[in-house]
Design a protein around this motif. Structure first.
Motif: not given
Lengths: 338, 300
Positions: B208-220
């Motif tokens: 299953q897909v856990q998350i999809t996100a922007d890398v920058d946003h994830l880091l911030q």
């Protein structure tokens, strides 16, 4: 696609070409020998007084050398199988086994184009090769029809599987069987093995159980009485059975000593014990007629040779088409899984 | 808007086992997206579904708005694919592989292929089977670049390569991406590989897909909080805990922040992308609860 298929299979195609050339060479040389022997024989027979048995012997020898040669027989029978195993199975199974189909199916053309194009290209090559082979054999054999006929070689039994047009149909069937086995098993060696087994099984089954009855055979019955004249088998006909049967068509038990039906044993003991008299024979004949015992000969006449070739070719071509449909289905629903 | 890759309730089942389940993804055009997850998470299945090598058991998949099964030609002409282990014909010479590519693709750019091969020093006359693993991967990549695609799908392209070959492969890829503005979806189970050039991330775990996100946003948005154990909560207005580790009196929480941390009892530290990914992989259910759907396209 054409270039790719050629590049992938050029070695197999080359080997097939070499075998074909060798075949052609053998046929050419033997044809020349036979031609010479045949000329000597006709020169001899034009002189009505000469003894031509030596010339006839040379000719027969030359013909049998090739027609009855076991190597020639085995090679001719297995060539279609070799095409199926080493071109058909190999062509698809290797792509699936080594994963290269993932590279090829994701180029510009979809999988179904790939499958149809590749299959039809190698089918055309095999068709050409076996067409040439058939042409060569026909040229070799049918220019000698009279010589072969006299020799008893122009018949169903030893000619049908090798010398006819069915060879081409066998080859196409073996090829598509290999393609299907490769698709279904996705492994080269098991696909080759299963192609071998199924091809031989189908060939044997069709030849043994189906071919004799493509068209109802000719049945000749005569009452099994003394003094009945039995018609003889026409030349080169394919004899399916020659039995003594009762009214229901069931074979009757035969006495080992006299070779006559056992049911009339009561009378035939008297026939064998002493010199048969007219009265004894009448008694015996009466018994045979009462029991409806007949001599039955079942055969296919030689003039059905090409009709049978056509029917059998049709059967194999139909199976080829079905195998291709099955391959397509298998790829779509089992490999891709729609 | 047309997405580079869009799936809806996408599922693939082999026998009784689901390789991918209820996958809903939306990957916009122009991103370099990393597809991360442990082995067997469904990464390969997802990429094969996108290329039409597999057909879905349930749901739909669209690539640039086209269905890979029904509109194969459109998808194939827009997307280049390097399969796992980059399978090529081992007996072919490199130039013969290029010929195959030229014969099979309408927009084939032979000059590009020759230029790139020269750059990485691969001789055209060499047999593919005689090349090193790294060189074979380069040939496979260059072949997909020569298709002039709009997107590349790469399935574990560097998994079998040594570190140097890995770097060279990534260099070729980065050059192509910056030159042509390609969209890329690259799967890997090695996070460090993705950190270098991905700007978007999809985490797959347990089919299953856990998350999809922007890398920058994830880091911030993700921080490590270190503070007193007795004040730890799993969810507050300011943060949601993804994972926590407790010591005797202190505890460390990897959290997703929803606002600035005011409580002076907590020390706020930055975390690496790898830490975040591992946190989500070890807590397969938190991702769905943790990220706001609207902003990040969280699934399910």
């Amino acid at each position: 696609m054409t270039w790719l298929t050629w590049r992938q299979h050029r070695i197999e195609i080359l080997i097939m070409g070499i075998i074909l050339l060798l075949f052609a060479a053998v046929l050419l040389v033997t044809r020349m020998n036979i031609g010479a022997a045949s000329e000597k024989l006709s020169a001899c027979t034009s002189n009505q007084l000469a003894d031509c048995s030596a010339a006839q012997g040379t000719l027969n020898n030359d013909i049998n050398q090739i027609v009855l040669n076991p190597l020639f027989l085995v090679l001719s029978l297995s060539l279609p199988l070799l095409a199926g195993m080493f071109i058909g199975s190999y062509a698809i199974a290797r792509e699936l086994e080594q994963g290269t189909y993932r590279t090829i199916w994701t180029q510009g053309i979809p999988w179904y184009r790939w499958l149809v194009t590749k299959s039809s290209l190698i089918t055309s090559v095999v068709l050409c090769a076996f067409g040439i082979l058939f042409g060569l054999l026909s040229w070799w054999a049918f220019s000698l029809t009279s010589a072969l006929q006299e020799n008893g070689n122009f018949a169903f039994t030893n000619r049908f599987d090798i010398w006819g047009i069915v060879t081409i149909a066998y080859a196409l069937f073996a090829l598509m069987l290999g393609i299907f086995a490769g698709t279904a098993l996705r492994k080269t060696v098991p696909a080759m093995a299963i192609t071998l087994v199924i091809f031989i099984a189908v060939r044997v089954l069709v030849a043994t159980f189906w071919r004799p009855y493509f068209i109802p055979p000719i049945v000749v019955t005569t009452p099994a009485i003394f003094s009945a004249t039995r018609p003889s088998l026409p030349p080169n006909a394919w004899l399916l059975s020659n039995e003594v049967v009762d009214r229901q068509g069931q074979p009757v038990a035969i006495d080992g000593l006299s070779g006559l039906p056992q049911v009339c044993s009561a009378v035939y003991t008297s026939i064998t014990s002493s010199k048969p008299k007219g009265a004894d024979m009448a008694l015996y004949n009466r018994c045979i007629i009462d029991h409806g015992i007949q001599d039955r000969m079942v055969y296919q006449p030689v003039d059905r040779f090409w009709l049978f070739q056509g029917i059998e070719s049709g059967i194999y071509l139909l199976m080829t088409a079905m195998l291709f449909a099955l391959t397509f289905w298998w790829t779509k629903y089992r490999i891709i899984g729609a | 808007m047309i997405q580079a890759l869009e799936t809806e309730r996408l599922g693939k089942r082999y026998g009784r086992k689901w390789a991918l389940r209820n996958c809903a993804l939306r990957i916009p055009i122009g991103h370099v997206t990393g597809l991360v997850g442990p082995n067997g998470a469904g990464k390969t299945t997802l990429l094969h579904l996108a290329m039409g090598l597999l057909a879905p058991t349930s749901g739909t998949v669209k690539v640039f708005g086209y269905s890979p099964a029904k509109e194969a030609r459109q998808v194939l002409s827009k997307v280049g694919f390097v399969a796992q282990e980059h399978p090529l014909y081992k007996t072919f010479r490199v130039e013969e592989m290029l010929t195959a590519g030229r014969k099979l693709n309408a927009n084939w750019d032979q000059d590009l292929a020759l230029r790139r091969l020269k750059q990485v020093g691969i001789p055209l006359r060499q047999r593919v089977g005689k090349l090193s693993g790294g060189q074979q991967a380069q040939v496979a990549l260059i072949m997909t670049l020569a298709k002039r695609p709009e997107m590349l799908l790469l399935d574990e392209p560097v998994a079998s390569l040594d570190p140097l070959a890995r770097r060279e492969f990534q260099q070729t890829l980065l050059d192509a991406v910056t030159e042509d503005g390609l969209s890329v979806i690259v799967s890997s189970h090695i996070v460090a590989d993705l950190e270098r050039f991905c700007d978007h991330l999809v985490i797959l775990s347990a089919s299953q897909v856990q998350i999809t996100a922007d890398v920058d946003h994830l880091l911030q948005s993700h921080k490590l909080l270190v503070g007193p154990r007795d004040r730890a909560q799993t969810r507050t207005g300011t943060y949601t805990v993804v994972t926590s580790r407790e010591a005797e009196r202190h505890c460390m929480l990897l959290v997703q922040m929803h606002g600035p941390m005011i409580d002076p009892a907590w020390e706020v530290r930055d975390v690496s992308l790898e830490d975040i990914i591992l946190a989500y992989l070890s807590q397969p259910s938190r991702g769905m609860a943790g990220l706001e759907e609207k902003k990040l396209g969280v699934t399910q």
